[in-house]
Design a protein around this motif. Structure first.
Motif, PDB file in Angstrom:
ATOM      1  N   THR A   1      42.840  43.326  34.035  1.00 48.87           N
ATOM      2  CA  THR A   1      41.601  43.409  34.824  1.00 48.87           C
ATOM      3  C   THR A   1      41.891  43.896  36.235  1.00 48.87           C
ATOM      4  O   THR A   1      41.143  44.696  36.801  1.00 48.87           O
ATOM      5  CB  THR A   1      40.919  42.031  34.883  1.00 48.87           C
ATOM      6  OG1 THR A   1      40.632  41.589  33.555  1.00 48.87           O
ATOM      7  CG2 THR A   1      39.624  42.097  35.680  1.00 48.87           C
ATOM      8  N   ARG A   2      42.992  43.435  36.798  1.00 48.94           N
ATOM      9  CA  ARG A   2      43.375  43.855  38.145  1.00 48.94           C
ATOM     10  C   ARG A   2      43.609  45.370  38.196  1.00 48.94           C
ATOM     11  O   ARG A   2      43.134  46.052  39.108  1.00 48.94           O
ATOM     12  CB  ARG A   2      44.647  43.110  38.552  1.00 48.94           C
ATOM     13  CG  ARG A   2      45.123  43.420  39.958  1.00 48.94           C
ATOM     14  CD  ARG A   2      46.148  42.402  40.406  1.00 48.94           C
ATOM     15  NE  ARG A   2      47.365  42.453  39.610  1.00 48.94           N
ATOM     16  CZ  ARG A   2      47.846  41.448  38.900  1.00 48.94           C
ATOM     17  NH1 ARG A   2      47.201  40.297  38.851  1.00 48.94           N
ATOM     18  NH2 ARG A   2      48.982  41.571  38.230  1.00 48.94           N
TER      19      ARG A   2
ATOM     20  N   GLU B   1      47.321  41.836  46.312  1.00 50.09           N
ATOM     21  CA  GLU B   1      47.356  40.406  46.626  1.00 50.09           C
ATOM     22  C   GLU B   1      45.973  39.787  46.539  1.00 50.09           C
ATOM     23  O   GLU B   1      45.816  38.658  46.076  1.00 50.09           O
ATOM     24  CB  GLU B   1      47.946  40.220  48.024  1.00 50.09           C
ATOM     25  CG  GLU B   1      49.407  40.634  48.123  1.00 50.09           C
ATOM     26  CD  GLU B   1      49.904  40.731  49.542  1.00 50.09           C
ATOM     27  OE1 GLU B   1      49.097  40.431  50.466  1.00 50.09           O
ATOM     28  OE2 GLU B   1      51.070  41.119  49.735  1.00 50.09           O
TER      29      GLU B   1
ATOM     30  N   LYS C   1      45.142  39.237  42.926  1.00 48.61           N
ATOM     31  CA  LYS C   1      45.865  38.075  42.414  1.00 48.61           C
ATOM     32  C   LYS C   1      45.222  36.784  42.903  1.00 48.61           C
ATOM     33  O   LYS C   1      45.130  35.790  42.160  1.00 48.61           O
ATOM     34  CB  LYS C   1      47.327  38.127  42.862  1.00 48.61           C
ATOM     35  CG  LYS C   1      48.160  39.200  42.176  1.00 48.61           C
ATOM     36  CD  LYS C   1      49.596  39.162  42.674  1.00 48.61           C
ATOM     37  CE  LYS C   1      50.437  40.238  41.992  1.00 48.61           C
ATOM     38  NZ  LYS C   1      51.854  40.242  42.503  1.00 48.61           N
ATOM     39  N   ALA C   2      44.767  36.789  44.164  1.00 51.93           N
ATOM     40  CA  ALA C   2      44.135  35.598  44.724  1.00 51.93           C
ATOM     41  C   ALA C   2      42.845  35.251  43.987  1.00 51.93           C
ATOM     42  O   ALA C   2      42.454  34.080  43.920  1.00 51.93           O
ATOM     43  CB  ALA C   2      43.848  35.809  46.210  1.00 51.93           C
ATOM     44  N   LEU C   3      42.188  36.270  43.427  1.00 51.13           N
ATOM     45  CA  LEU C   3      40.972  36.045  42.647  1.00 51.13           C
ATOM     46  C   LEU C   3      41.290  35.654  41.203  1.00 51.13           C
ATOM     47  O   LEU C   3      40.387  35.540  40.373  1.00 51.13           O
ATOM     48  CB  LEU C   3      40.107  37.306  42.662  1.00 51.13           C
ATOM     49  CG  LEU C   3      39.495  37.676  44.025  1.00 51.13           C
ATOM     50  CD1 LEU C   3      38.804  39.027  43.947  1.00 51.13           C
ATOM     51  CD2 LEU C   3      38.522  36.600  44.478  1.00 51.13           C
ATOM     52  N   ASN C   4      42.598  35.490  40.911  1.00 52.53           N
ATOM     53  CA  ASN C   4      43.054  35.045  39.594  1.00 52.53           C
ATOM     54  C   ASN C   4      42.694  36.039  38.488  1.00 52.53           C
ATOM     55  O   ASN C   4      42.411  35.645  37.351  1.00 52.53           O
ATOM     56  CB  ASN C   4      42.482  33.659  39.262  1.00 52.53           C
ATOM     57  CG  ASN C   4      43.301  32.944  38.197  1.00 52.53           C
ATOM     58  OD1 ASN C   4      44.515  33.144  38.091  1.00 52.53           O
ATOM     59  ND2 ASN C   4      42.650  32.122  37.406  1.00 52.53           N
ATOM     60  N   MET C   5      42.719  37.331  38.827  1.00 50.70           N
ATOM     61  CA  MET C   5      42.467  38.356  37.813  1.00 50.70           C
ATOM     62  C   MET C   5      43.706  38.538  36.944  1.00 50.70           C
ATOM     63  O   MET C   5      44.840  38.439  37.434  1.00 50.70           O
ATOM     64  CB  MET C   5      42.127  39.696  38.475  1.00 50.70           C
ATOM     65  CG  MET C   5      40.789  39.741  39.174  1.00 50.70           C
ATOM     66  SD  MET C   5      40.450  41.401  39.834  1.00 50.70           S
ATOM     67  CE  MET C   5      38.794  41.170  40.496  1.00 50.70           C
ATOM     68  N   SER C   6      43.475  38.831  35.681  1.00 54.71           N
ATOM     69  CA  SER C   6      44.589  39.135  34.784  1.00 54.71           C
ATOM     70  C   SER C   6      45.173  40.493  35.181  1.00 54.71           C
ATOM     71  O   SER C   6      44.490  41.304  35.821  1.00 54.71           O
ATOM     72  CB  SER C   6      44.112  39.180  33.338  1.00 54.71           C
ATOM     73  OG  SER C   6      43.242  40.282  33.138  1.00 54.71           O
TER      74      SER C   6
END
Length: 232
Positions: free
Chosen positions: A131-132, A120, A123-128
């Protein structure tokens, strides 16, 4: 006993050749198993349902059928369809596919074991998604995988003995030849020692790799299985 030692000394060159074949099967099979396990493990958690189904079918097929039968199919049956490999490559592929299927469960379980907060947060850091996985999830899952891979590698080393069924003169084959010139207890006692040392060296190497991975994440380096012996 002197006769046995003389026979062992005479057999050392052949045993060395057998160890080399077993080493080729172990390293090659481990490499193929790692690639297969990662591919199937990632497919098994894919958001695309057909990919998950495909991974499940492949994993269950190779886990649910005998390694010996798979080896025979690759070596004796596939040439009927125009696909043939030499004995060593056949052994490597058979071991890699079989143990890779088991390894897929290690990959899947380790990734799913990563704390949901990590997912989560990424995702909050807007990683693809790529990349995540590469920067957040995989490094943490990798530490969990190494313990399972350690056990799987020991099993693979023992599994290399099935290669004698397709005529490979590996360590198991040479130990059986030694039995002809000595006794069953002596020859297979030597075999037990060599296989144990084989497994111990590889297992120790993976434990060191696990400690290194844990240090990189700032985790305690003493893993749960530290000090445990190699199961044969």
């Amino acid at each position: 006993m002197t006769d046995h030692l003389d026979a062992l000394r005479d057999a050392l060159p052949r045993l060395g050749e057998g160890v080399l074949v077993t080493l080729q099967l172990t390293l090659g099979g481990a490499l193929v198993a790692f690639v297969v396990s990662v591919a199937l493990g990632l497919l098994s958690i894919s958001p695309v349902a057909p990919l998950r189904w495909l991974a499940t079918i492949v994993v269950e097929f190779f886990r649910g059928t005998s390694l010996v039968v798979q080896l025979f199919w690759l070596y004796y049956v596939m040439p009927l369809f125009g696909v043939s490999w030499d004995a060593v490559l056949t052994g490597v592929i058979a071991l890699g596919l079989n143990y890779g299927a088991y390894g897929a469960e290690i990959v899947r379980g380790s990734i799913n074991a990563v704390d949901r907060g990590q997912w989560e947060g990424a995702k909050a850091l807007n990683m693809s998604p790529l990349t995540r996985m590469r920067r957040i999830i995989w490094p943490q899952a990798w530490v969990l995988m190494l313990s399972g891979y350690n056990n799987l590698l020991v099993m693979l080393i023992k599994g290399t003995a099935v290669a004698l069924f397709i005529g490979l003169q590996d360590l198991a084959y040479e130990i059986d030849q030694l039995r002809i010139n000595t006794t069953t207890i002596f020859a297979y006692g030597i075999g037990l020692i060599i296989y144990y040392l084989f497994a111990l060296v590889f297992s120790s190497g993976l434990r060191q790799l696990e400690k290194r991975a844990r240090r990189r994440l700032g985790l305690p380096t003493r893993s749960a299985h530290a000090g445990a012996g190699v199961a044969l």
